[in-house]
Design a protein around this motif. Structure first.
Motif, mmCIF file in Angstrom:
data_model
loop_
_atom_site.group_PDB
_atom_site.id
_atom_site.type_symbol
_atom_site.label_atom_id
_atom_site.label_comp_id
_atom_site.label_asym_id
_atom_site.label_seq_id
_atom_site.Cartn_x
_atom_site.Cartn_y
_atom_site.Cartn_z
ATOM 1 N N PRO A 1 0.842 -1.117 -0.272
ATOM 2 C CA PRO A 1 0.223 -0.065 0.011
ATOM 3 C C PRO A 1 0.977 1.273 0.059
ATOM 4 O O PRO A 1 1.971 1.243 0.472
ATOM 5 C CB PRO A 1 -0.885 -0.054 1.414
ATOM 6 C CG PRO A 1 0.119 -1.049 2.139
ATOM 7 C CD PRO A 1 0.910 -1.678 1.335
ATOM 8 N N VAL A 2 0.377 2.536 -0.404
ATOM 9 C CA VAL A 2 1.025 3.667 -0.571
ATOM 10 C C VAL A 2 1.005 4.405 0.954
ATOM 11 O O VAL A 2 1.872 5.283 1.432
ATOM 12 C CB VAL A 2 0.484 4.492 -1.541
ATOM 13 C CG1 VAL A 2 -0.678 5.103 -1.094
ATOM 14 C CG2 VAL A 2 1.553 5.673 -1.831
ATOM 15 N N THR A 3 0.448 3.683 1.969
ATOM 16 C CA THR A 3 0.128 4.290 3.114
ATOM 17 C C THR A 3 0.290 3.292 4.078
ATOM 18 O O THR A 3 0.080 2.152 3.779
ATOM 19 C CB THR A 3 -1.273 5.146 3.372
ATOM 20 O OG1 THR A 3 -2.267 3.944 3.284
ATOM 21 C CG2 THR A 3 -1.669 6.229 2.523
ATOM 22 N N ASP A 4 0.715 3.684 5.248
ATOM 23 C CA ASP A 4 1.100 2.646 6.449
ATOM 24 C C ASP A 4 -0.386 2.121 6.923
ATOM 25 O O ASP A 4 -1.223 3.063 6.643
ATOM 26 C CB ASP A 4 1.653 3.101 7.602
ATOM 27 C CG ASP A 4 3.124 3.395 7.322
ATOM 28 O OD1 ASP A 4 3.617 2.931 6.223
ATOM 29 O OD2 ASP A 4 3.862 4.201 7.975
ATOM 30 N N ARG B 1 -1.781 -4.241 14.456
ATOM 31 C CA ARG B 1 -0.389 -3.692 14.742
ATOM 32 C C ARG B 1 -0.167 -2.731 13.569
ATOM 33 O O ARG B 1 -0.692 -2.941 12.581
ATOM 34 C CB ARG B 1 0.549 -4.944 14.722
ATOM 35 C CG ARG B 1 0.897 -5.507 13.578
ATOM 36 C CD ARG B 1 1.911 -6.397 13.672
ATOM 37 N NE ARG B 1 2.155 -7.259 12.295
ATOM 38 C CZ ARG B 1 2.993 -6.608 11.605
ATOM 39 N NH1 ARG B 1 3.655 -5.402 11.604
ATOM 40 N NH2 ARG B 1 3.142 -7.178 10.262
ATOM 41 N N TYR B 2 0.685 -1.947 14.188
ATOM 42 C CA TYR B 2 1.211 -0.881 13.187
ATOM 43 C C TYR B 2 2.003 -1.521 12.020
ATOM 44 O O TYR B 2 3.079 -2.190 12.298
ATOM 45 C CB TYR B 2 2.071 0.242 13.661
ATOM 46 C CG TYR B 2 2.570 1.326 13.038
ATOM 47 C CD1 TYR B 2 1.652 2.254 12.110
ATOM 48 C CD2 TYR B 2 4.001 1.255 12.743
ATOM 49 C CE1 TYR B 2 2.510 3.103 11.208
ATOM 50 C CE2 TYR B 2 4.545 2.239 11.924
ATOM 51 C CZ TYR B 2 3.999 3.226 11.148
ATOM 52 O OH TYR B 2 4.439 3.976 10.396
ATOM 53 N N CYS B 3 1.862 -1.432 10.546
ATOM 54 C CA CYS B 3 2.631 -1.983 9.646
ATOM 55 C C CYS B 3 3.119 -0.723 8.858
ATOM 56 O O CYS B 3 2.342 -0.172 7.941
ATOM 57 C CB CYS B 3 1.587 -2.844 8.676
ATOM 58 S SG CYS B 3 1.074 -4.171 9.688
ATOM 59 N N PRO B 4 4.213 -0.535 8.983
ATOM 60 C CA PRO B 4 5.261 0.652 8.039
ATOM 61 C C PRO B 4 5.531 0.009 6.939
ATOM 62 O O PRO B 4 6.347 -0.307 6.567
ATOM 63 C CB PRO B 4 6.158 0.699 9.057
ATOM 64 C CG PRO B 4 6.588 -0.476 9.740
ATOM 65 C CD PRO B 4 5.063 -1.219 9.995
ATOM 66 N N THR B 5 4.398 0.121 5.825
ATOM 67 C CA THR B 5 4.644 -0.257 4.676
ATOM 68 C C THR B 5 4.676 0.572 3.484
ATOM 69 O O THR B 5 5.201 0.346 2.486
ATOM 70 C CB THR B 5 3.786 -1.370 4.228
ATOM 71 O OG1 THR B 5 2.749 -0.836 4.470
ATOM 72 C CG2 THR B 5 3.690 -2.550 5.360
ATOM 73 N N GLY B 6 4.147 1.801 3.858
ATOM 74 C CA GLY B 6 3.860 3.061 2.963
ATOM 75 C C GLY B 6 4.762 3.900 2.469
ATOM 76 O O GLY B 6 5.797 3.803 3.366
ATOM 77 N N GLY C 1 2.820 7.779 6.560
ATOM 78 C CA GLY C 1 2.545 7.132 7.679
ATOM 79 C C GLY C 1 1.203 7.461 7.952
ATOM 80 O O GLY C 1 0.515 8.150 7.277
ATOM 81 N N TYR C 2 0.717 7.069 9.287
ATOM 82 C CA TYR C 2 -0.195 7.358 9.788
ATOM 83 C C TYR C 2 -0.524 8.908 10.171
ATOM 84 O O TYR C 2 0.195 9.619 10.390
ATOM 85 C CB TYR C 2 -0.464 6.790 11.191
ATOM 86 C CG TYR C 2 -0.785 5.325 11.361
ATOM 87 C CD1 TYR C 2 -1.495 4.605 10.326
ATOM 88 C CD2 TYR C 2 -0.589 4.586 12.765
ATOM 89 C CE1 TYR C 2 -1.622 3.315 10.433
ATOM 90 C CE2 TYR C 2 -1.239 3.206 12.649
ATOM 91 C CZ TYR C 2 -1.681 2.692 11.500
ATOM 92 O OH TYR C 2 -1.852 1.225 11.907
ATOM 93 N N PRO C 3 -1.806 9.529 10.168
ATOM 94 C CA PRO C 3 -1.871 11.011 10.029
ATOM 95 C C PRO C 3 -1.635 11.267 11.609
ATOM 96 O O PRO C 3 -2.113 10.588 12.514
ATOM 97 C CB PRO C 3 -3.362 11.318 9.762
ATOM 98 C CG PRO C 3 -4.132 9.996 9.777
ATOM 99 C CD PRO C 3 -2.978 8.831 9.548
#
Length: 118
Positions: free
Chosen positions: A51-54, A62-67, A70-72
């Motif tokens: 994805p382009v966003t986490d 859980r937080y997935c840092p993939t994008g 990040g989270y707003p």
């Protein structure tokens, strides 16, 4: 090349990505493979980073840092993961053809002559 050889259809690499610090090396690896396949004749039209966003994990939240973003935060601003943004720009430049420029007089009465490569 196996997929290209089997189906003889255009290809789009869809929903590819990695998590955390692997994001940049993964994108570079995918782009290297696409470049190699294209050099052998595969008709690959693009790569879709996903994805382009986490996001929160599907099963555990859980937080997935993939994008790339990040989270707003509290102001609804999303931080940009700069290493991935830079790599995206580098890969975009790699796969974008050289700019085309037209000399004076090449567009006449709606006719476009062959472009001159810059």
């Amino acid at each position: 090349m196996q997929v290209h050889n089997r189906y003889q259809r255009p290809i789009l690499i869809a929903e590819t990505g990695a998590e955390g610090d692997l994001r940049v090396p993964w994108l570079r690896y995918v782009c290297d493979e696409v470049a190699a396949a294209r050099s052998q004749g595969a008709d690959i039209h693009g790569i879709c980073l996903y994805p382009v966003t986490d996001y929160p994990g599907w099963f555990d939240g859980r937080y997935c840092p993939t994008g790339m973003v990040g989270y707003p935060d509290a102001q609804q601003d999303r931080p940009v993961y700069l290493p991935l943004a830079r790599e995206m720009l580098d890969q975009q430049a790699r796969f974008t053809p050289a700019p085309v420029r037209y000399g004076a007089g090449q567009r006449v009465a709606g006719t476009i002559q062959e472009p001159v490569q810059a």
